[in-house]
Design a protein around this motif. Structure first.
Motif, PDB file in Angstrom:
ATOM      1  N   ILE A 189       9.097 -43.124  96.028  1.00 27.58           N
ATOM      2  CA  ILE A 189       9.026 -44.205  97.001  1.00 27.58           C
ATOM      3  C   ILE A 189       8.553 -43.648  98.346  1.00 27.58           C
ATOM      4  O   ILE A 189       8.695 -42.452  98.631  1.00 27.58           O
ATOM      5  N   LEU A 190       7.973 -44.493  99.169  1.00 29.38           N
ATOM      6  CA  LEU A 190       7.503 -44.138 100.511  1.00 29.38           C
ATOM      7  C   LEU A 190       6.491 -42.989 100.488  1.00 29.38           C
ATOM      8  O   LEU A 190       6.352 -42.242 101.459  1.00 29.38           O
ATOM      9  N   GLY A 191       5.773 -42.865  99.380  1.00 28.40           N
ATOM     10  CA  GLY A 191       4.877 -41.729  99.214  1.00 28.40           C
ATOM     11  C   GLY A 191       3.751 -41.669 100.221  1.00 28.40           C
ATOM     12  O   GLY A 191       3.273 -40.583 100.555  1.00 28.40           O
ATOM     13  N   ARG A 192       3.302 -42.805 100.729  1.00 30.77           N
ATOM     14  CA  ARG A 192       2.170 -42.822 101.658  1.00 30.77           C
ATOM     15  C   ARG A 192       2.602 -42.773 103.118  1.00 30.77           C
ATOM     16  O   ARG A 192       1.752 -42.570 103.989  1.00 30.77           O
ATOM     17  N   VAL A 193       3.881 -42.942 103.382  1.00 33.64           N
ATOM     18  CA  VAL A 193       4.286 -43.111 104.783  1.00 33.64           C
ATOM     19  C   VAL A 193       5.383 -42.166 105.251  1.00 33.64           C
ATOM     20  O   VAL A 193       5.637 -42.089 106.461  1.00 33.64           O
ATOM     21  N   ALA A 194       6.032 -41.446 104.340  1.00 38.87           N
ATOM     22  CA  ALA A 194       7.159 -40.618 104.756  1.00 38.87           C
ATOM     23  C   ALA A 194       7.265 -39.376 103.880  1.00 38.87           C
ATOM     24  O   ALA A 194       6.710 -39.307 102.778  1.00 38.87           O
ATOM     25  N   SER A 195       7.991 -38.402 104.377  1.00 41.51           N
ATOM     26  CA  SER A 195       8.205 -37.154 103.650  1.00 41.51           C
ATOM     27  C   SER A 195       9.151 -37.374 102.483  1.00 41.51           C
ATOM     28  O   SER A 195       9.862 -38.396 102.391  1.00 41.51           O
ATOM     29  N   SER A 196       9.198 -36.406 101.592  1.00 41.81           N
ATOM     30  CA  SER A 196      10.130 -36.479 100.467  1.00 41.81           C
ATOM     31  C   SER A 196      11.573 -36.450 100.963  1.00 41.81           C
ATOM     32  O   SER A 196      12.466 -37.036 100.338  1.00 41.81           O
ATOM     33  N   GLU A 197      11.805 -35.783 102.098  1.00 42.35           N
ATOM     34  CA  GLU A 197      13.161 -35.722 102.650  1.00 42.35           C
ATOM     35  C   GLU A 197      13.629 -37.102 103.114  1.00 42.35           C
ATOM     36  O   GLU A 197      14.772 -37.507 102.848  1.00 42.35           O
ATOM     37  N   THR A 198      12.747 -37.834 103.790  1.00 39.50           N
ATOM     38  CA  THR A 198      13.093 -39.196 104.200  1.00 39.50           C
ATOM     39  C   THR A 198      13.246 -40.086 102.979  1.00 39.50           C
ATOM     40  O   THR A 198      14.181 -40.896 102.892  1.00 39.50           O
TER      41      THR A 198
END
Length: 400
Positions: free
Chosen positions: A177-186
Motif C-alpha cells: 500500500i502507498l507504494g507511489r507516495v510513501a516509504s515502506s516504513e510509513t
C-alpha cells in the motif's frame, strides 16, 4: 478587465476572493459544473462520509458573500470550448467573454471500463459531493466492501467503512500500500493501523474484473480468487482535467503546463490547483492538495493583476484514518535515505526523508510536534543530522 474562472472548487473560490482583496474592481465570473457552490473536499472521504459533518459546513462561502463581493457564481454550468481567437468561452449556458481566463478544473477519479465491470451498480468513486451522497447510504453495517487501490483515498474510505461496521478488504496491485507516495516504513505504520481494525489487506494482487448481474457481486483477481462484494470503492488514482485545455491547443505536461507564475502557453490563460503543473526546483511538478489549491490560486490572482511573482510552494498534506492523523511536509520524490523515529505511542512515529544530506520530507503519524519541526526545517532549508533524528534520547524540538 473581465476575469473568468472555470472550475467551482477550492482554487476558484480562493482566486476570486484574492482578486477582490487585491483591489480588482472589474467583473469576476466563476463557472462550475457541479450544482452547488464551492465546498471543502477533504472532509468528503472522512467526516462527511462518516456522517459527522453536515453539508452546510462544507460550503466555503455563503450566497451573501458572493453577492457582497459582486462575484457572479454560476453553478451547474459546463464549459465546452475555449475560443482563444475571440477570447470567449462556450458553455451549456451560452458564451462568455474574458480578458483573462483562469482554469481551476481540478482532477477526476480514474474509473474501470465497462468491459471490466466498471458500469455495475454498487461501484463507486470518492471525489465530489455527488459521489459521496451516492455512496453514504450504501455503507450499512454487515455489508462487504472491497476497496480497489491502497492509496490515501481508498484507505480513508476503508477506515470510515470499518467504523460503520462493514467488512472491508483492500486490494493493492503494487507490492505494498502507498507504494507511489510513501516509504515502506510509513506504509507499515498505516498497514498496522488498518489490521488493528480488522481490515483485510491484499497486496501484490491485481484485479481481473468486477462481476455481477447488473450489480456488483464478486471481485475477481488475476490469480482466480473471487471476493464477495456488496460494494466496491475505486481508489486507483486521479487524472488532471485537461480536455478543455487540450481542445484549445494549450500545452500539456502532467496537467496544464504553466510557467512559474501560473500562466499557460496562452498569455491570457492561467491555471491553478490539481489541473496545473509548473516548474519548481529544476523539475515540473503538479501538487494535489488543498494547500496548493489555495496558495497557487492566490498567486495567480496576484499575477493576473501584474505582480509578476514566481510560485514557491510549501507542500503539506494530511490523511485522517480512524482516530489517527498522518501529516506530511515536503515532497519525498528522489529521496535516497529514510530515517524512522519512534513515536510517543505504539501506533505513532515519524519518517524523515533525505536526498543526500538534505532533508526533503517528513511523514508523521500521531506526532504533530515532529510534523511541525520537520516542516519548519524543510521550509528553512535546514537538515538535521540523521543520527540525531533517529536517536530516541534527542527531543524532537532539539532538532531545530
Amino acid at each position: 478587465m473581465d476575469i473568468l474562472i472555470i472550475g467551482g472548487g477550492q482554487a476558484a473560490a480562493s482566486m476570486a476572493a484574492k482578486l477582490r482583496a487585491l483591489g480588482h474592481d472589474g467583473a469576476i465570473t466563476v463557472i462550475g459544473d457541479e450544482p452547488v457552490a464551492p465546498y471543502q473536499r477533504p472532509p468528503l472521504s472522512k467526516a462527511y462520509l462518516l456522517g459527522d459533518m453536515p453539508v452546510e459546513r462544507l460550503t466555503l462561502r455563503g450566497p451573501e458573500w458572493w453577492d457582497e463581493q459582486k462575484i457572479r457564481l454560476m453553478t451547474g454550468v459546463r464549459a465546452m470550448r475555449i475560443d482563444r481567437a475571440t477570447r470567449q468561452i462556450e458553455t451549456t449556458d451560452g458564451r462568455f467573454a474574458y480578458d483573462q481566463l483562469a482554469l481551476t478544473l481540478g482532477a477526476a477519479p480514474k474509473r474501470l471500463p465497462a468491459g471490466l465491470g466498471g458500469d455495475l451498480a454498487g461501484v463507486h468513486t470518492v471525489r465530489n459531493l455527488g459521489d459521496i451522497d451516492r455512496l453514504q447510504p450504501q455503507l450499512v453495517t454487515g455489508r462487504r466492501l472491497v476497496v480497489i487501490g491502497g492509496g490515501y483515498i481508498g484507505l480513508e474510505a476503508a477506515a470510515v467503512a470499518r467504523k460503520l461496521g462493514l467488512d472491508v478488504t483492500v486490494i493493492e496491485a503494487g507490492a505494498r500500500i502507498l507504494g507511489r507516495v510513501a516509504s515502506s516504513e510509513t506504509a507499515e505504520m498505516i498497514r498496522a493501523l488498518h489490521r488493528d481494525h480488522d481490515v483485510h489487506i491484499l497486496e501484490n494482487r491485481t484485479l481481473a474484473r468486477l462481476k455481477g448481474d447488473a450489480r456488483i457481486e464478486t471481485v475477481q483477481l488475476s490469480d482466480g480468487q473471487e471476493i464477495p462484494a456488496d460494494l466496491v470503492v475505486l481508489g486507483i488514482g486521479i487524472a488532471p482535467e485537461t480536455a478543455l485545455a487540450a481542445d484549445a491547443g494549450l500545452a500539456l505536461d502532467n496537467g496544464i503546463a504553466c510557467d512559474a507564475q501560473g500562466r499557460s502557453s496562452d498569455p491570457a490563460i492561467w491555471a491553478a490547483g490539481d489541473c496545473a503543473s509548473f516548474p519548481w526546483q529544476g523539475e515540473r511538478v503538479r501538487l494535489e492538495s488543498v494547500g496548493n489549491a489555495i496558495d497557487m490560486a492566490e498567486l495567480v490572482a496576484a499575477n493576473m493583476l501584474g505582480a509578476g511573482q514566481d510560485y514557491a510552494p510549501k507542500p503539506w498534506f494530511w490523511s485522517d484514518q480512524y482516530d489517527a492523523k498522518l501529516q506530511i511536509a515536503g515532497l519525498n520524490a528522489g529521496h535516497d535515505r529514510v530515517v524512522k523515529r519512534a513515536g510517543s505511542d505504539a501506533l505513532g512515529g515519524s519518517v524523515w526523508y533525505y536526498r543526500g544530506d538534505r532533508l526533503i520530507a517528513v511523514d508523521a503519524l500521531n506526532e504533530a510536534r515532529a510534523y511541525m519541526v520537520g516542516k519548519r526545517l524543510i521550509e528553512a532549508g535546514r537538515s538535521p543530522d540523521p543520527a540525531l533524528v533517529a536517536d530516541p534520547d534527542t527531543a524532537v524540538k532539539e532538532l531545530l
